[in-house]
Design a protein around this motif. Sequence first.
Motif, PDB file in Angstrom:
ATOM      1  N   LYS A 238       0.838  -1.215   0.000  1.00 42.75           N
ATOM      2  CA  LYS A 238       0.000   0.000   0.000  1.00 42.75           C
ATOM      3  C   LYS A 238       0.868   1.258   0.000  1.00 42.75           C
ATOM      4  CE  LYS A 238      -3.477  -2.336   2.878  1.00 42.75           C
ATOM      5  NZ  LYS A 238      -4.036  -2.392   4.249  1.00 42.75           N
TER       6      LYS A 238
ATOM      7  N   LEU B  46       2.297   3.795  -2.900  1.00 39.33           N
ATOM      8  CA  LEU B  46       1.613   5.009  -3.360  1.00 39.33           C
ATOM      9  C   LEU B  46       2.481   6.245  -3.123  1.00 39.33           C
ATOM     10  CD1 LEU B  46      -1.049   5.889  -4.641  1.00 39.33           C
ATOM     11  CD2 LEU B  46      -2.002   6.129  -2.353  1.00 39.33           C
TER      12      LEU B  46
ATOM     13  N   ALA C 254       3.933   7.833  -6.120  1.00 36.26           N
ATOM     14  CA  ALA C 254       3.050   8.524  -7.075  1.00 36.26           C
ATOM     15  C   ALA C 254       3.516   9.952  -7.337  1.00 36.26           C
ATOM     16  CB  ALA C 254       1.620   8.525  -6.560  1.00 36.26           C
TER      17      ALA C 254
ATOM     18  N   PHE D 219      -4.737   6.326   2.486  1.00 40.89           N
ATOM     19  CA  PHE D 219      -4.186   6.277   1.130  1.00 40.89           C
ATOM     20  C   PHE D 219      -3.898   7.676   0.606  1.00 40.89           C
ATOM     21  CE2 PHE D 219      -5.877   1.985   1.273  1.00 40.89           C
ATOM     22  CZ  PHE D 219      -4.946   1.268   0.529  1.00 40.89           C
ATOM     23  N   VAL D 220      -4.788   8.611   0.914  1.00 38.51           N
ATOM     24  CA  VAL D 220      -4.583   9.999   0.484  1.00 38.51           C
ATOM     25  C   VAL D 220      -3.328  10.571   1.138  1.00 38.51           C
ATOM     26  CG1 VAL D 220      -5.523  12.344   0.559  1.00 38.51           C
ATOM     27  CG2 VAL D 220      -7.012  10.425  -0.009  1.00 38.51           C
TER      28      VAL D 220
ATOM     29  N   ARG E 297      -0.704   8.993   2.060  1.00 43.60           N
ATOM     30  CA  ARG E 297       0.467   8.425   1.388  1.00 43.60           C
ATOM     31  C   ARG E 297       0.781   9.201   0.110  1.00 43.60           C
ATOM     32  NH1 ARG E 297      -2.403   3.779   3.256  1.00 43.60           N
ATOM     33  NH2 ARG E 297      -1.133   2.296   4.436  1.00 43.60           N
ATOM     34  N   ALA E 298      -0.271   9.523  -0.650  1.00 41.03           N
ATOM     35  CA  ALA E 298      -0.084  10.275  -1.893  1.00 41.03           C
ATOM     36  C   ALA E 298       0.448  11.682  -1.608  1.00 41.03           C
ATOM     37  CB  ALA E 298      -1.404  10.347  -2.668  1.00 41.03           C
TER      38      ALA E 298
ATOM     39  N   LEU F 251      -4.989  13.241  -8.669  1.00 45.05           N
ATOM     40  CA  LEU F 251      -4.368  12.162  -7.916  1.00 45.05           C
ATOM     41  C   LEU F 251      -5.081  11.973  -6.575  1.00 45.05           C
ATOM     42  CD1 LEU F 251      -2.102  10.111  -7.273  1.00 45.05           C
ATOM     43  CD2 LEU F 251      -0.706  12.037  -6.500  1.00 45.05           C
ATOM     44  N   LEU F 252      -5.367  13.077  -5.885  1.00 45.81           N
ATOM     45  CA  LEU F 252      -6.023  12.999  -4.584  1.00 45.81           C
ATOM     46  C   LEU F 252      -7.447  12.471  -4.694  1.00 45.81           C
ATOM     47  CD1 LEU F 252      -4.858  16.289  -2.825  1.00 45.81           C
ATOM     48  CD2 LEU F 252      -3.895  13.995  -2.639  1.00 45.81           C
TER      49      LEU F 252
ATOM     50  N   CYS G 224      -8.848  10.680  -7.181  1.00 43.62           N
ATOM     51  CA  CYS G 224      -8.865   9.280  -7.618  1.00 43.62           C
ATOM     52  C   CYS G 224      -8.411   8.346  -6.496  1.00 43.62           C
ATOM     53  CB  CYS G 224      -7.965   9.091  -8.845  1.00 43.62           C
ATOM     54  SG  CYS G 224      -8.600   9.894 -10.326  1.00 43.62           S
ATOM     55  N   THR G 225      -7.401   8.772  -5.749  1.00 46.58           N
ATOM     56  CA  THR G 225      -6.898   7.955  -4.638  1.00 46.58           C
ATOM     57  C   THR G 225      -7.960   7.788  -3.567  1.00 46.58           C
ATOM     58  OG1 THR G 225      -4.615   8.684  -5.003  1.00 46.58           O
ATOM     59  CG2 THR G 225      -5.135   7.775  -2.843  1.00 46.58           C
TER      60      THR G 225
ATOM     61  N   ALA H  19      -9.837   4.261  -2.909  1.00 44.29           N
ATOM     62  CA  ALA H  19      -9.637   3.624  -1.607  1.00 44.29           C
ATOM     63  C   ALA H  19     -10.959   3.470  -0.866  1.00 44.29           C
ATOM     64  CB  ALA H  19      -8.666   4.453  -0.772  1.00 44.29           C
TER      65      ALA H  19
END
Length: 198
Positions: free
Chosen positions: A26, A29, A32, A151-152, A154-155, A175-176, A178-179, A183
């Motif tokens: 995970k 990411l 990215a 997940f956000v 991490r991005a 990116l944010l 879609c992530t 998720a």
Amino acid sequence: GQLGQAEEPRLIGPLVQSLRPKQWTKNLLVFAGVIFAQQAGDRALLLRAGAGFLAFSLLAGAVYLVNDLRDLEADRLHPKKRLRPIASGKLSPAMAWAALPVLLAAAGAIAWWLGTGFTWVLVAYLVSNVAYSFGLKHHVILDVFLIATGFVLRAVAGVELLKPVAPGTQMSSWLLVCTFFGALFLGASKRSRELANA
């Protein structure tokens, strides 16, 4: 001396298993930011992204230890979770507690090297995950949103770790979005399967 050396591999295996290395994918990411900035060929930036991946993985491992220590008694009664190293007795709670400050210190040192922005994102990730472990995971909606937020973060961290050496790096709103929604979908699907199997 030989007895101590023989014990070390027995401790290291269960400890590593408790850190859930299979879940560390995970944290990829974090790369990215480099990819979306079209800087995947820059070794220095890839090194920073790799360090960010390691910091997140160490911190995630620490969170898994905390979660397993907190849920120890419940896990021992669970058909699958009772096989986890701490619940099964392969790893003592004392060893798990001893490993925690080492993991946190290592993650903190890497975060400090990567910059203030990355450090704050890592702190936010830690706080949200500790809150998750200490009760929020029992609230279905909050649970799924926290997973998506992880997940956000991490991005976001993947962009923040680039800024000290590449100040022009910008956060991609796509990116944010879609992530987060990707998720959210995965988290909701996972929870619905768990409820169906309960």
